[in-house]
Design an enzyme around this catalytic site. Structure first.
Site, short mmCIF file in Angstrom:
data_model
loop_
_atom_site.label_atom_id
_atom_site.label_comp_id
_atom_site.label_asym_id
_atom_site.label_seq_id
_atom_site.Cartn_x
_atom_site.Cartn_y
_atom_site.Cartn_z
N TRP A 47 0.81 -1.22 0.00
CA TRP A 47 0.00 0.00 0.00
C TRP A 47 0.84 1.27 0.00
O TRP A 47 0.35 2.36 0.09
CB TRP A 47 -0.93 0.01 1.20
CG TRP A 47 -1.91 -1.10 1.18
CD1 TRP A 47 -2.08 -2.06 2.13
CD2 TRP A 47 -2.87 -1.40 0.16
NE1 TRP A 47 -3.06 -2.95 1.77
CE2 TRP A 47 -3.58 -2.56 0.57
CE3 TRP A 47 -3.21 -0.82 -1.04
CZ2 TRP A 47 -4.57 -3.14 -0.20
CZ3 TRP A 47 -4.22 -1.40 -1.80
CH2 TRP A 47 -4.89 -2.54 -1.38
N ARG A 64 -0.41 -7.67 -4.51
CA ARG A 64 0.09 -8.73 -3.67
C ARG A 64 -0.52 -8.67 -2.27
O ARG A 64 -0.71 -9.69 -1.63
CB ARG A 64 1.61 -8.63 -3.58
CG ARG A 64 2.18 -9.77 -2.82
CD ARG A 64 3.65 -9.85 -3.01
NE ARG A 64 4.16 -10.79 -2.01
CZ ARG A 64 5.37 -11.24 -2.01
NH1 ARG A 64 6.20 -10.87 -2.95
NH2 ARG A 64 5.76 -12.08 -1.09
N ASP A 65 -0.84 -7.47 -1.82
CA ASP A 65 -1.44 -7.33 -0.50
C ASP A 65 -2.72 -8.12 -0.38
O ASP A 65 -3.02 -8.70 0.65
CB ASP A 65 -1.74 -5.85 -0.23
CG ASP A 65 -0.83 -5.33 0.87
OD1 ASP A 65 0.20 -5.98 1.10
OD2 ASP A 65 -1.17 -4.32 1.47
N LEU A 66 -3.47 -8.10 -1.44
CA LEU A 66 -4.74 -8.81 -1.46
C LEU A 66 -4.50 -10.27 -1.13
O LEU A 66 -5.20 -10.88 -0.33
CB LEU A 66 -5.32 -8.66 -2.87
CG LEU A 66 -6.80 -8.87 -3.05
CD1 LEU A 66 -7.56 -7.93 -2.15
CD2 LEU A 66 -7.14 -8.59 -4.51
N CYS A 69 -3.50 -11.01 2.36
CA CYS A 69 -4.61 -10.98 3.30
C CYS A 69 -5.39 -12.27 3.32
O CYS A 69 -6.00 -12.61 4.31
CB CYS A 69 -5.57 -9.84 2.96
SG CYS A 69 -4.83 -8.24 3.17
#
Lengths: 108, 473
Positions: A47, A64-66, A69
């Site tokens: 982010w 990639r954060d998705l 998570c």
């Protein structure tokens, strides 16, 4: 090493030689702030922005954060419950970097 | 000591009544003693604080021994340590010299194998009426040799492989190129190694003589006994090729004894009888090695292997692998090359960033001299990396390598088999998903099953006949 016997050549590279005391002491004690256990210790700069204020130069893509998570840890507020409610949520998303647009909204 | 402990990434397996871990992504193999086994088993139920873990196992092991065991397991990352995982700063892709160049000396073939990736329903390049010449010229072949010798600087023994189409349709160019390459290599004080793949239909006595004289490694594409070979490997009129190739192969095996000669089998849903094929090609015909690979197709083809077919293939591979193990324990040769190759990779602890050397240490050359990702992509504009006259287009190469790195294959991120698989064949992925960088998700279960089998065999050999593994050191 007394309890693990290295078998292949990679294992022999990882295992410290038995007579070197300094190398067989294990990881150095943590210094600095206490880092809580859980997903937050995986640093994923998704982010954030790069030096130009955009996202193109980040070392990992924002998408990639998705995946962090929902693959790496349990964060039900942010992503659908893939175990029970929406098992096929990422069915069309074979590769997050390319296919993240195919991840659709889930309505309860 | 009271940090929360959880398991790292590994595949646990048992062999010869011992307990082993195959760690990802390091690809290290460790054998566990009783204390280490107990710690892993306890943590398999869920993460625990260190003190609690020691308390639970206190009846079986002294606390000191447990602490030592935990420290060792953490050191090799079989137990995850709560240090920040480094997700950034992957080292730059090193400059890799070229080691192997595959020359598609022709894109023509005298067989019409139904499943062919070059001519069949899933072809990439218009081999019939495309812009490329049907045969590579002597000039282009020489330029390829010069390119290889230049790009392989520092490599003691570069490899030149002749490929097709049917390679021997352009035998004159193969002949003159071998002579030229030997001369050029000698001038540079180097050696050079040659190999060739053929369907065996054109192995005339003078061709065999040439292969023997020049110590050229030979791989024969062949599917097994008559009824299996003739199912797909047919001439244009539909006639099977078995009776044509068998006497020629027998003659080649009789004459060419300086190098091991292997058969390369394409498996389809209709020719899936691995033991029968192996017995025929190894025991009856006399090939030194037999390697199997499932046919590359888009999903709907009637000969494509899918679902149940992969299960059946895995079962049959396991059967034949058991024979391999028996032979290895008795220090006998066994020609099932799929196991041997995998065991070698396990023993060396290979952890791959890329599934193969394509675009890195290996390139394919089309008949006009264009460089492709590998021989299967030779001639495809979309997968071109330069040409033999002007060398590798390094920008394209870097882009390709960046795109295909295992770190970009999200699907592979949590798979323990990724050190060996790294997402699988680019050509298979292109044919299945239209994208070379896609992970080959259709055979994940099969790859994990097969890797697990090879690890068990490896463990068994490591306990019962460790000397056997020295050949891979």
């Amino acid at each position: 090493m007394k309890h693990l016997k290295p078998i292949n050549s990679k294992a022999r590279k990882i295992a410290p030689p038995d007579d070197v005391v300094a190398l067989s002491q294990g990881p150095a004690p943590q210094s600095g702030p206490h880092i809580p256990l859980g997903c937050t210790f995986i640093f994923s700069p998704g982010w954030e922005t790069d030096s130009s204020g955009g996202t193109a130069g980040l070392c990992t893509p924002v998408e990639r954060d998705l995946f962090d998570c929902h693959n790496g840890c349990f964060w039900p507020a942010q992503v659908p419950d893939q175990l029970n409610h929406a098992p096929d949520w990422t069915g069309k998303c074979a590769s997050a970097q390319k296919d993240w647009r195919k991840i659709d909204l889930i309505f309860p | 000591m009271n940090t929360q402990l959880s398991l790292g990434e590994f595949h646990r397996f048992a062999a010869a009544h011992e307990d082993f871990l195959y760690l990802a992504p390091s690809a290290a193999v460790f054998r566990l003693d009783g204390a280490a086994s107990a710690v892993i088993t306890e943590l398999e139920r869920g993460p625990l604080p260190g003190e609690e873990l020691v308390r639970r196992l206190a009846a079986q092991f002294p606390a000191e021994e447990l602490a030592e065991t935990i420290a060792e397991l953490r050191r090799v990352r079989a137990i995850a340590t709560p240090a920040p995982a480094a997700t950034s700063g992957r080292p730059a892709i090193p400059k890799v010299p070229l080691t192997t160049l595959v020359l598609n000396v022709t894109n023509q073939c005298n067989l019409s194998c139904t499943y062919c990736y070059e001519y069949g329903e899933d072809k990439i390049v218009n081999t019939e009426n495309g812009r490329q010449p049907k045969f590579m010229s002597e000039q282009t072949a020489r330029e390829s040799v010069d390119f290889l010798l230049d790009a392989s600087a520092g490599i003691a023994l570069p490899h030149l492989t002749f490929f097709g189409g049917e390679t021997l349709l352009n035998f004159p160019v193969v002949q003159s190129t071998v002579a030229y390459a030997r001369r050029r290599a000698a001038e540079l004080g180097k050696d050079i190694d040659f190999s060739l793949t053929t369907n065996a239909t054109l192995l005339r006595p003078e061709v065999i003589e040439f292969l023997v004289d020049n110590r050229i490694g030979v791989t024969i594409s062949m599917d097994g006994p008559r009824e299996l070979q003739d199912r797909f490997r047919v001439f244009a009129n539909g006639a099977g090729s078995y009776d044509t190739v068998i006497p020629k192969i027998r003659e080649l095996l009789r004459r060419h004894t300086s190098r091991p000669i292997g058969a390369r089998v394409t498996l389809t849903s209709q020719t899936l009888d691995i033991r029968k094929i192996y017995r025929h090609l190894h025991d009856e015909i006399g090939f030194w090695e037999v390697g199997f690979a499932p046919v590359t197709t888009s999903p709907g083809r009637e000969y494509a292997i899918s679902g149940d077919g992969f299960d059946s293939m895995l079962g049959q591979f396991r059967d034949l692998a058991a024979d391999f193990l028996e032979a290895a324990l008795a220090n006998r040769h066994h020609g099932f090359s799929n196991v041997k190759d995998t065991i070698e990779e396990i023993h060396k602890g290979m952890s791959k960033a890329y599934p193969c050397g394509a675009g890195l240490g290996l390139l394919g050359v089309a008949t006009d001299g264009d460089l492709g990702l590998c021989h299967r992509f030779a001639g495809s504009d979309a997968h071109k990396l330069g040409d033999v006259r002007n060398g590798i287009d390094s920008l394209v190469q870097i882009g390709l390598l960046e795109k295909h790195h295992i770190d970009h294959k999200t699907d592979c991120r949590e798979c323990w088999a990724r050190p060996l698989c790294a997402g699988g064949c680019y050509h298979e992925a292109h044919t299945r998903y239209g994208d070379t960088s896609h992970a080959n998700l259709h055979y994940c279960e099969w790859i994990r099953g097969w890797t697990a089998t090879c690890l068990e065999i490896y463990g068994e050999i490591a306990v019962k006949n460790p000397e056997y593994l020295q050949q891979f050191a």
